[in-house]
Motif scaffolding. Structure first.
Motif, PDB file in Angstrom:
ATOM      1  N   LEU A   1       2.707   7.596  -1.668  1.00 51.91           N
ATOM      2  CA  LEU A   1       1.597   8.543  -1.762  1.00 51.91           C
ATOM      3  C   LEU A   1       2.066   9.953  -1.455  1.00 51.91           C
ATOM      4  CD1 LEU A   1      -1.395   6.616  -0.103  1.00 51.91           C
ATOM      5  CD2 LEU A   1      -0.729   6.687  -2.510  1.00 51.91           C
ATOM      6  N   ALA A   2       2.971  10.099  -0.499  1.00 55.86           N
ATOM      7  CA  ALA A   2       3.472  11.426  -0.137  1.00 55.86           C
ATOM      8  C   ALA A   2       4.245  12.056  -1.283  1.00 55.86           C
ATOM      9  CB  ALA A   2       4.349  11.332   1.103  1.00 55.86           C
ATOM     10  N   MET A   3       5.090  11.266  -1.935  1.00 54.57           N
ATOM     11  CA  MET A   3       5.861  11.788  -3.058  1.00 54.57           C
ATOM     12  C   MET A   3       4.933  12.363  -4.120  1.00 54.57           C
ATOM     13  SD  MET A   3       6.489  10.544  -6.405  1.00 54.57           S
ATOM     14  CE  MET A   3       6.600   8.751  -6.352  1.00 54.57           C
ATOM     15  N   ALA A   4       3.896  11.614  -4.488  1.00 52.68           N
ATOM     16  CA  ALA A   4       2.957  12.088  -5.504  1.00 52.68           C
ATOM     17  C   ALA A   4       2.139  13.269  -4.992  1.00 52.68           C
ATOM     18  CB  ALA A   4       2.037  10.946  -5.922  1.00 52.68           C
ATOM     19  N   ALA A   5       1.759  13.235  -3.720  1.00 54.15           N
ATOM     20  CA  ALA A   5       0.989  14.340  -3.148  1.00 54.15           C
ATOM     21  C   ALA A   5       1.785  15.637  -3.195  1.00 54.15           C
ATOM     22  CB  ALA A   5       0.579  14.010  -1.716  1.00 54.15           C
ATOM     23  N   LEU A   6       3.051  15.582  -2.836  1.00 46.99           N
ATOM     24  CA  LEU A   6       3.882  16.785  -2.855  1.00 46.99           C
ATOM     25  C   LEU A   6       4.040  17.323  -4.268  1.00 46.99           C
ATOM     26  CD1 LEU A   6       6.529  15.617  -0.253  1.00 46.99           C
ATOM     27  CD2 LEU A   6       5.019  17.608  -0.008  1.00 46.99           C
ATOM     28  N   LEU A   7       4.181  16.434  -5.226  1.00 48.07           N
ATOM     29  CA  LEU A   7       4.312  16.862  -6.610  1.00 48.07           C
ATOM     30  C   LEU A   7       3.049  17.563  -7.090  1.00 48.07           C
ATOM     31  CD1 LEU A   7       6.179  16.948  -9.016  1.00 48.07           C
ATOM     32  CD2 LEU A   7       5.545  14.602  -9.558  1.00 48.07           C
TER      33      LEU A   7
ATOM     34  N   GLN B   1       3.689   2.542   1.371  1.00 49.72           N
ATOM     35  CA  GLN B   1       2.469   3.278   1.034  1.00 49.72           C
ATOM     36  C   GLN B   1       2.573   4.758   1.374  1.00 49.72           C
ATOM     37  OE1 GLN B   1      -1.443   1.643   2.179  1.00 49.72           O
ATOM     38  NE2 GLN B   1      -1.828   3.626   3.155  1.00 49.72           N
ATOM     39  N   ASP B   2       2.959   5.069   2.604  1.00 43.17           N
ATOM     40  CA  ASP B   2       3.033   6.471   3.002  1.00 43.17           C
ATOM     41  C   ASP B   2       4.013   7.241   2.132  1.00 43.17           C
ATOM     42  OD1 ASP B   2       1.144   6.537   5.002  1.00 43.17           O
ATOM     43  OD2 ASP B   2       2.561   6.241   6.639  1.00 43.17           O
ATOM     44  N   GLU B   3       5.191   6.674   1.911  1.00 42.88           N
ATOM     45  CA  GLU B   3       6.220   7.385   1.151  1.00 42.88           C
ATOM     46  C   GLU B   3       5.814   7.584  -0.302  1.00 42.88           C
ATOM     47  OE1 GLU B   3       8.601   8.915   2.415  1.00 42.88           O
ATOM     48  OE2 GLU B   3       9.393   7.874   4.171  1.00 42.88           O
TER      49      GLU B   3
ATOM     50  N   LEU C   1      10.497   1.392   6.439  1.00 42.86           N
ATOM     51  CA  LEU C   1      10.162   2.314   7.501  1.00 42.86           C
ATOM     52  C   LEU C   1       8.670   2.402   7.746  1.00 42.86           C
ATOM     53  CD1 LEU C   1      12.879   5.062   7.232  1.00 42.86           C
ATOM     54  CD2 LEU C   1      12.219   3.857   9.272  1.00 42.86           C
ATOM     55  N   PRO C   2       8.019   3.617   7.605  1.00 41.69           N
ATOM     56  CA  PRO C   2       6.698   3.723   8.185  1.00 41.69           C
ATOM     57  C   PRO C   2       5.625   2.927   7.475  1.00 41.69           C
ATOM     58  CG  PRO C   2       7.691   5.877   7.767  1.00 41.69           C
ATOM     59  CD  PRO C   2       8.517   4.865   7.055  1.00 41.69           C
ATOM     60  N   GLY C   3       4.680   2.411   8.232  1.00 44.43           N
ATOM     61  CA  GLY C   3       3.475   1.807   7.699  1.00 44.43           C
ATOM     62  C   GLY C   3       2.294   2.646   8.109  1.00 44.43           C
ATOM     63  N   CYS C   4       1.111   2.133   7.902  1.00 39.33           N
ATOM     64  CA  CYS C   4      -0.091   2.879   8.236  1.00 39.33           C
ATOM     65  C   CYS C   4      -0.343   2.814   9.737  1.00 39.33           C
ATOM     66  CB  CYS C   4      -1.292   2.287   7.517  1.00 39.33           C
ATOM     67  SG  CYS C   4      -1.088   2.222   5.753  1.00 39.33           S
TER      68      CYS C   4
ATOM     69  N   GLY D   1       9.120  19.876  -1.458  1.00 39.74           N
ATOM     70  CA  GLY D   1       9.041  19.467  -0.058  1.00 39.74           C
ATOM     71  C   GLY D   1       9.327  17.990   0.082  1.00 39.74           C
ATOM     72  N   VAL D   2       9.762  17.581   1.269  1.00 34.42           N
ATOM     73  CA  VAL D   2      10.091  16.179   1.512  1.00 34.42           C
ATOM     74  C   VAL D   2       9.450  15.716   2.813  1.00 34.42           C
ATOM     75  CG1 VAL D   2      12.279  16.304   0.273  1.00 34.42           C
ATOM     76  CG2 VAL D   2      12.239  16.768   2.727  1.00 34.42           C
ATOM     77  N   PRO D   3       9.043  14.445   2.858  1.00 32.55           N
ATOM     78  CA  PRO D   3       8.617  13.883   4.140  1.00 32.55           C
ATOM     79  C   PRO D   3       9.798  13.889   5.112  1.00 32.55           C
ATOM     80  CG  PRO D   3       7.880  12.505   2.324  1.00 32.55           C
ATOM     81  CD  PRO D   3       8.867  13.490   1.753  1.00 32.55           C
TER      82      PRO D   3
END
Length: 357
Positions: free
Chosen positions: A179-185, A175-177, A7-10, A260-262
């Motif tokens: 980094l987002a997972m770790a950011a939310l944690l 990358q987005d997913e 799915l998403p890229g930069c 939270g989830v993307p």
């Protein structure tokens, strides 16, 4: 998705990107040639595509991409398509760069299925006034797991560090997913580009590698093959796995972690140089018919935000309510947004370091 895909890229704002200018006017919804269609592979029900061709006497000439960057590169190189399917932040980028034609809702008989009173899509953050896009699908990211192998899930992103599943854990190769997972944690914004926060994210992701089997976006096949006991997954991919492939559906479950989830959406859009924009408008209107949205949801296992079709998706996801996505769920901060080129480069550098460590 109905089949695994990345799915998403930069996406980023070019330093010389133009400010918003009025898009070219909307085409009328009338057949003006065959439809040159550019989308993820296997991302609409074949029966729906065949139905469109039969009803309107046109061909659908299909090309596919495997990333948003790939889609953008083809458009930038001058390839001409009548309809494309960008993720939200790519709608914003393409609009800013003047690459999309306006879509006039009054030309669509079924526009009220997505642009009804109070709908999020009347004025989404990525396309003010929904001038150049019509919503296509919505999705969230969470964690799928094998209930017959793992008994210690906690409802947190920490479950991607599950000791029972050590060596059988997968994180999406996105990358987005990741980094987002770790950011939310860690309690950070999913789009953070702050050096100090990215450094913490990097350390956290590196700490996960002792539990990982691999980074992979082939989430469905990894689970079906038994290689994954815990997998970072997209909600629709999980439903497709559980409802469409699993011999024992009860051996699989999905959680939307409490931190939270993307959550995001993608859209129908018509490039400015489309040769058959009228046919593209007719095609969008055809896909907004509730009966066609339901066929697509039963094929892809992702919700189409078509008002009269959404109850059918809630029923489809009844056994795993964490996979359901309401239109109202999009009104949160955990969406992947368009970033400046410096921010994108900082995030990309961290992801490269994590994968190389």
């Amino acid at each position: 998705m109905g089949a695994s895909l990345s799915l998403p890229g930069c996406a980023y704002i070019r330093d010389d990107a133009p400010t918003d200018t009025p898009p070219p006017p909307s085409a009328k919804a009338e057949i003006d040639g065959d439809l040159v269609y550019f989308n993820w592979a296997d991302y609409l029900a074949p029966s729906v595509l065949k139905g469109f061709q039969k009803e309107y006497g046109v061909r659908v000439i299909e090309s596919n991409y495997d990333s948003m960057e790939g889609m953008y590169a083809k458009l930038a190189a001058g390839n001409r398509y009548d309809i494309v399917f960008p993720i939200a932040k790519w709608v914003q980028r393409l609009r800013k760069e003047g690459k999309l034609r306006a879509i006039e809702p009054d030309e669509l008989q079924n526009a009220d299925q997505v642009f009804y009173s109070g709908s999020y899509f009347n004025d989404p953050w990525y396309d003010e006034g929904s001038q150049v896009s019509v919503p296509f699908t919505v999705y969230k990211t969470g964690i799928g797991w094998r209930t017959d192998k793992v008994s210690s899930m906690t409802g947190s992103w920490e479950d991607l560090w599950n000791e029972e599943a050590r060596g059988r854990v997968f994180t999406l190769d996105d990358q987005d997913e990741a980094l987002a997972m770790a950011a939310l944690l860690l309690g950070y914004d999913v789009n953070t580009s702050k050096p100090s926060e990215l450094e913490e994210i990097k350390k956290l992701l590196i700490s996960q590698k002792q539990y990982l089997r691999a980074y992979s976006s082939d989430d469905i096949n990894n689970m079906v093959a038994g290689d994954a006991w815990v997998h970072h997954m997209w909600s629709g991919d999980f439903l497709y796995l559980r409802q469409g492939l699993a011999e024992d559906p009860d051996a699989f479950d999905f959680e939307a972690p409490r931190e939270g989830v993307p959550i995001n959406s993608d859209a129908y859009a018509i490039p400015t140089d489309a040769e058959h924009p009228g046919t593209a408008m007719v095609f969008i209107d055809y896909l907004l018919r509730p009966e066609n949205a339901i066929k697509n949801m039963n094929y892809l296992y992702y919700p189409f935000p078509v008002r009269d079709a959404l109850p059918a998706f809630a029923e489809l996801a009844d056994a795993v309510p964490a996979c359901n996505v309401e239109v109202s769920d999009l009104e949160n901060e955990n969406v992947f947004r368009l970033l400046g080129s410096d921010e994108v480069q900082r995030r990309a550098a961290v992801w490269t370091e994590v994968k190389a460590s």
